[in-house]
Design a protein around this motif. Structure first.
Motif, PDB file in Angstrom:
ATOM      1  N   GLU A 177       1.585  28.060  -6.137  1.00 23.46           N
ATOM      2  CA  GLU A 177       0.866  27.915  -7.408  1.00 23.46           C
ATOM      3  C   GLU A 177       1.817  27.743  -8.580  1.00 23.46           C
ATOM      4  O   GLU A 177       1.501  27.038  -9.535  1.00 23.46           O
ATOM      5  CB  GLU A 177      -0.039  29.136  -7.648  1.00 23.46           C
ATOM      6  CG  GLU A 177      -1.260  29.192  -6.747  1.00 23.46           C
ATOM      7  CD  GLU A 177      -0.931  29.658  -5.344  1.00 23.46           C
ATOM      8  OE1 GLU A 177      -1.700  29.361  -4.418  1.00 23.46           O
ATOM      9  OE2 GLU A 177       0.126  30.298  -5.172  1.00 23.46           O
ATOM     10  N   ARG A 178       2.975  28.384  -8.496  1.00 21.45           N
ATOM     11  CA  ARG A 178       3.968  28.249  -9.574  1.00 21.45           C
ATOM     12  C   ARG A 178       4.475  26.824  -9.685  1.00 21.45           C
ATOM     13  O   ARG A 178       4.974  26.421 -10.735  1.00 21.45           O
ATOM     14  CB  ARG A 178       5.140  29.208  -9.335  1.00 21.45           C
ATOM     15  CG  ARG A 178       4.758  30.672  -9.465  1.00 21.45           C
ATOM     16  CD  ARG A 178       5.988  31.552  -9.648  1.00 21.45           C
ATOM     17  NE  ARG A 178       6.863  31.552  -8.494  1.00 21.45           N
ATOM     18  CZ  ARG A 178       6.728  32.369  -7.449  1.00 21.45           C
ATOM     19  NH1 ARG A 178       5.730  33.225  -7.410  1.00 21.45           N
ATOM     20  NH2 ARG A 178       7.573  32.334  -6.446  1.00 21.45           N
ATOM     21  N   GLY A 179       4.366  26.053  -8.610  1.00 20.58           N
ATOM     22  CA  GLY A 179       4.764  24.655  -8.664  1.00 20.58           C
ATOM     23  C   GLY A 179       3.601  23.715  -8.932  1.00 20.58           C
ATOM     24  O   GLY A 179       3.749  22.725  -9.647  1.00 20.58           O
ATOM     25  N   GLN A 234      -7.167  25.284 -12.270  1.00 29.39           N
ATOM     26  CA  GLN A 234      -6.113  26.115 -12.856  1.00 29.39           C
ATOM     27  C   GLN A 234      -6.442  27.598 -12.711  1.00 29.39           C
ATOM     28  O   GLN A 234      -5.556  28.418 -12.429  1.00 29.39           O
ATOM     29  CB  GLN A 234      -5.930  25.741 -14.334  1.00 29.39           C
ATOM     30  CG  GLN A 234      -5.390  24.338 -14.514  1.00 29.39           C
ATOM     31  CD  GLN A 234      -5.375  23.904 -15.976  1.00 29.39           C
ATOM     32  OE1 GLN A 234      -4.336  23.806 -16.609  1.00 29.39           O
ATOM     33  NE2 GLN A 234      -6.556  23.640 -16.514  1.00 29.39           N
ATOM     34  N   ALA A 235      -7.704  27.950 -12.882  1.00 30.64           N
ATOM     35  CA  ALA A 235      -8.101  29.346 -12.725  1.00 30.64           C
ATOM     36  C   ALA A 235      -7.915  29.812 -11.281  1.00 30.64           C
ATOM     37  O   ALA A 235      -7.463  30.934 -11.035  1.00 30.64           O
ATOM     38  CB  ALA A 235      -9.552  29.530 -13.156  1.00 30.64           C
ATOM     39  N   ALA A 236      -8.255  28.948 -10.324  1.00 33.74           N
ATOM     40  CA  ALA A 236      -8.081  29.311  -8.919  1.00 33.74           C
ATOM     41  C   ALA A 236      -6.616  29.538  -8.590  1.00 33.74           C
ATOM     42  O   ALA A 236      -6.264  30.471  -7.850  1.00 33.74           O
ATOM     43  CB  ALA A 236      -8.659  28.210  -8.025  1.00 33.74           C
ATOM     44  N   ALA A 486     -12.776  30.703 -14.164  1.00 35.88           N
ATOM     45  CA  ALA A 486     -12.412  30.033 -15.413  1.00 35.88           C
ATOM     46  C   ALA A 486     -13.187  30.594 -16.601  1.00 35.88           C
ATOM     47  O   ALA A 486     -12.591  30.884 -17.651  1.00 35.88           O
ATOM     48  CB  ALA A 486     -12.607  28.523 -15.271  1.00 35.88           C
ATOM     49  N   PRO A 487     -14.514  30.777 -16.511  1.00 37.50           N
ATOM     50  CA  PRO A 487     -15.227  31.369 -17.638  1.00 37.50           C
ATOM     51  C   PRO A 487     -14.705  32.764 -18.007  1.00 37.50           C
ATOM     52  O   PRO A 487     -14.631  33.108 -19.194  1.00 37.50           O
ATOM     53  CB  PRO A 487     -16.684  31.423 -17.160  1.00 37.50           C
ATOM     54  CG  PRO A 487     -16.783  30.306 -16.170  1.00 37.50           C
ATOM     55  CD  PRO A 487     -15.455  30.303 -15.462  1.00 37.50           C
ATOM     56  N   LEU A 515      -6.453  28.330 -23.804  1.00 38.76           N
ATOM     57  CA  LEU A 515      -5.035  28.481 -24.166  1.00 38.76           C
ATOM     58  C   LEU A 515      -4.206  29.012 -23.007  1.00 38.76           C
ATOM     59  O   LEU A 515      -3.077  28.583 -22.779  1.00 38.76           O
ATOM     60  CB  LEU A 515      -4.907  29.420 -25.369  1.00 38.76           C
ATOM     61  CG  LEU A 515      -3.467  29.700 -25.824  1.00 38.76           C
ATOM     62  CD1 LEU A 515      -2.887  28.489 -26.548  1.00 38.76           C
ATOM     63  CD2 LEU A 515      -3.421  30.927 -26.727  1.00 38.76           C
ATOM     64  N   TRP A 516      -4.753  29.940 -22.248  1.00 35.55           N
ATOM     65  CA  TRP A 516      -3.992  30.545 -21.148  1.00 35.55           C
ATOM     66  C   TRP A 516      -3.469  29.488 -20.183  1.00 35.55           C
ATOM     67  O   TRP A 516      -2.346  29.600 -19.672  1.00 35.55           O
ATOM     68  CB  TRP A 516      -4.866  31.557 -20.388  1.00 35.55           C
ATOM     69  CG  TRP A 516      -6.030  30.933 -19.687  1.00 35.55           C
ATOM     70  CD1 TRP A 516      -7.287  30.743 -20.197  1.00 35.55           C
ATOM     71  CD2 TRP A 516      -6.049  30.371 -18.365  1.00 35.55           C
ATOM     72  NE1 TRP A 516      -8.093  30.103 -19.280  1.00 35.55           N
ATOM     73  CE2 TRP A 516      -7.358  29.862 -18.149  1.00 35.55           C
ATOM     74  CE3 TRP A 516      -5.109  30.247 -17.356  1.00 35.55           C
ATOM     75  CZ2 TRP A 516      -7.731  29.244 -16.956  1.00 35.55           C
ATOM     76  CZ3 TRP A 516      -5.480  29.631 -16.170  1.00 35.55           C
ATOM     77  CH2 TRP A 516      -6.771  29.138 -15.974  1.00 35.55           C
ATOM     78  N   ALA A 517      -4.279  28.448 -19.928  1.00 32.54           N
ATOM     79  CA  ALA A 517      -3.895  27.424 -18.949  1.00 32.54           C
ATOM     80  C   ALA A 517      -2.766  26.550 -19.455  1.00 32.54           C
ATOM     81  O   ALA A 517      -2.119  25.853 -18.668  1.00 32.54           O
ATOM     82  CB  ALA A 517      -5.102  26.564 -18.599  1.00 32.54           C
ATOM     83  N   GLN A 518      -2.519  26.575 -20.761  1.00 28.71           N
ATOM     84  CA  GLN A 518      -1.482  25.738 -21.346  1.00 28.71           C
ATOM     85  C   GLN A 518      -0.094  26.357 -21.213  1.00 28.71           C
ATOM     86  O   GLN A 518       0.895  25.752 -21.625  1.00 28.71           O
ATOM     87  CB  GLN A 518      -1.824  25.463 -22.818  1.00 28.71           C
ATOM     88  CG  GLN A 518      -3.129  24.693 -22.980  1.00 28.71           C
ATOM     89  CD  GLN A 518      -3.625  24.650 -24.415  1.00 28.71           C
ATOM     90  OE1 GLN A 518      -2.859  24.821 -25.353  1.00 28.71           O
ATOM     91  NE2 GLN A 518      -4.926  24.426 -24.593  1.00 28.71           N
TER      92      GLN A 518
END
Length: 608
Positions: A177-179, A234-236, A486-487, A515-518
């Protein structure tokens, strides 16, 4: 239609990496002369890694333990250089498949080393503690003492050799996931246009500070919309990463994930909770700033795409000008510091600052495998570019001075140490420029400097505490058996931002919440974001010491840089005169922030 679905042109108009001016790129040849040389080393290293297995069962004598440590150091340093080079190539062009393959190969080698050397900690901990302490008094163990003492300190959390081998083997799959998340953000998302400009990771900050409010709005909204279009993926990924870290914490018998992250460096969790409590108590300072910003801009309401808008005409800053400013500002640290720093920023080519197609977002400093430090950033000719360069050169000089002082066997400084050095350089140069502007009576330049300061504070002293609170809550929910959809993540982020905005900013909660996903690198570093806020706090308290006694402060601070990882971060900062267990560093930094806001209020009154 979201930005990711837009028919806007792709960023192909940017220069290709192959066309980048050499002087604006970093000196990767110092690590490996060619990619073929890297490939040859990557092919040779597995045999050296596997050879370390021969030391298993041989660590029960001083000679056997020393022989293993020296051999492992040599292999780890070779691997560090491979990882550095591979990561650098992937950073400057995320669309380069060969660079991505080198990065993946480096990750696999890292996992292989962890698995092969899994016997090391259990065997050291199987030694009689009094016997080991006796060995550590011998001159031959002088360079090994710090890391061996830290292994003994972690005794309750080291498992059997079999379990350690398994935990080492999962490092590569757990890194997926980090990649993937950064790859999605840097290669697959399309952000549309703002005005007539294609939005990219390299220019989005510049566009959200554009003097045309409509351009700012388009840049901010389209950038958020592209992330919203991929929010569930992104949330997953983030939820999977959190679950993995929770699993690792439990596998090592830690009470929770934050303790697992902080305790190896002896950082009490109270440092994080004190930071967040002190931050929340001082959010009225931020709300006061939003109101004076709205008045400066002459707006009825301040929106999130207005928080970076220039209060006075922005200043164009060349790379060369920034180097001069930084060199002049850091003069109190001495001629040797400034001379080496200037050389690194120019002739030694530590910095890759050209904008090119496929270059990822953000900035970082890489220790360079003890060859030379390297800085990654994209120069956009603004005060923020100069600020980023000042931040990253603080990291690089920290690496240079600490590596020179200690052999490889002494642990590298932690992230907690690191963010002090970077923020200190920014604070010291900023202070120099403000003194210059006030001496010349140049209020426009003074406002430009204050804006740079507040932009920096916004990132490190507003966004990062918000992300730290977000991260702490996300882990708590998973540890309690909950979920992270995600919500869930979007609502949590919007609620935390609202605490800091108060009634000073009119929010778009849906776009704010993504914002978190950025921050596709910070949140995967596992309790990293808070260290920006503690770093900026410690840096400003150290800067105050220079006003009281410059010579003594210089000696203490240089000792802090040179100590590297030989001292735990809380202890190193205590010797530098900063107590991070107290709220005082955070409160002192809010006083600095409040001073900037008060000065803007004074200058605004003069204009009216």
């Amino acid at each position: 239609m979201t930005a990711s679905q837009s028919s806007a042109p792709s960023p192909a108009a940017l220069p290709r990496r192959a066309d980048a001016p050499r002087e604006q790129t970093w000196d990767t040849e110092a690590l490996f002369a060619t990619t073929d040389a890297w490939t040859a080393e990557a092919g040779a290293l597995p045999a050296a890694i596997d050879a370390l297995a021969e030391y298993a069962g041989q660590l029960n004598t001083p000679a056997g333990l020393l022989a293993y440590l020296k051999a492992a150091d040599e292999v780890e340093l070779r691997l560090t250089r491979l990882v550095s080079y591979a990561g650098m190539g992937a950073s400057v062009d995320g669309r380069d498949a060969e660079a991505a393959a080198r990065r993946d190969q480096a990750v696999s080698l890292t996992s292989r080393l962890s698995s092969v050397t899994a016997f090391y900690r259990p065997e050291v901990l199987a030694l009689d503690e009094a016997t080991l302490k006796g060995w550590l008094t011998q001159p031959d163990f002088a360079e090994q003492r710090v890391r061996l003492e830290r292994i003994v300190r972690g005794r309750p959390h080291v498992r059997s050799a079999e379990v350690e081998a398994l935990l080492g083997a999962v490092q590569a799959p757990f890194a997926a996931e980090r990649g993937i998340h950064p790859a999605l953000a840097n290669m697959d998302l399309r952000f549309g246009t703002a005005g007539d400009t294609t939005i990219t990771q390299g220019n989005v900050d510049r566009l959200t500070a554009h003097p045309d409010r409509e351009v700012r709005r388009e840049a901010w909204e389209h950038y958020a919309d592209a992330h919203l279009a991929a929010q569930h993926s992104q949330a997953a990924m983030y939820a999977a990463n959190v679950r993995q870290n929770v699993f690792l914490a439990r596998a090592r018998h830690y009470p929770d994930s934050i303790t697992a992250s902080l305790s190896p460096d002896r950082i009490p969790t109270a440092v994080v909770t004190t930071l967040l409590e002190t931050y929340r108590a001082n959010t009225p300072v931020w709300q006061r700033y939003w109101k004076v910003r709205r008045a400066w801009l002459g707006l009825d309401t301040l929106r999130e795409y207005d928080v970076k808008a220039a209060l006075v005409p922005p200043r164009e800053v060349s790379y060369e000008q920034a180097v001069d400013w930084i060199a002049d500002g850091m003069a109190p640290l001495g001629e040797d510091y400034v001379r080496e720093m200037r050389a690194g920023l120019t002739t030694e080519r530590w910095v890759d600052y050209v904008e090119n197609e496929g270059k990822r977002q953000g900035a970082y400093s890489n220790g360079g495998g003890r060859v030379k430090p390297f800085i990654f950033m994209t120069w956009n000719g603004t005060m923020n570019s100069y600020s980023t360069l000042a931040h990253e050169i603080g990291h690089s000089m920290h690496s240079l001075l600490s590596q020179r002082e200690h052999p490889y066997s002494v642990p590298r400084y932690t992230l907690f140490h690191a963010e002090v050095a970077s923020n200190f350089d920014q604070a010291m140069v900023r202070q120099h420029l403000l003194q210059q502007a006030r001496a010349e009576g140049d209020t426009t330049f003074e406002v430009q400097i204050i804006e740079e300061a507040l932009s920096n504070f916004h990132r490190y002293f507003f966004i990062m505490p918000t992300l730290a609170a977000f991260e702490l809550e996300a882990y708590r929910r998973i540890e309690a058996g909950g979920t992270l959809s995600a919500p869930d993540l979007n609502t949590l982020t919007a609620d935390l931002l609202a605490e800091g905005y108060g009634d000073g900013v009119t929010m778009d909660r849906e776009r704010s919440g993504i914002l978190w996903a950025q921050f596709s690198t910070h949140l995967y570093a596992n309790f990293y974001a808070y260290q920006y806020a503690t770093g900026i706090s410690a840096a400003h308290q150290i800067l105050e010491q220079f006003a009281a006694d410059p010579e003594a402060a210089r000696e203490r601070y240089l000792r802090f840089l040179k100590s590297g990882g030989s001292l735990d971060p809380i202890d190193a900062l205590k010797e530098a005169g900063v107590d991070m267990l107290s709220p005082e560093p955070v409160q002192a930094t809010f006083r600095t922030l409040e001073g900037y806001v008060a000065r803007l209020e004074e200058l605004l009154a003069q204009r009216q």
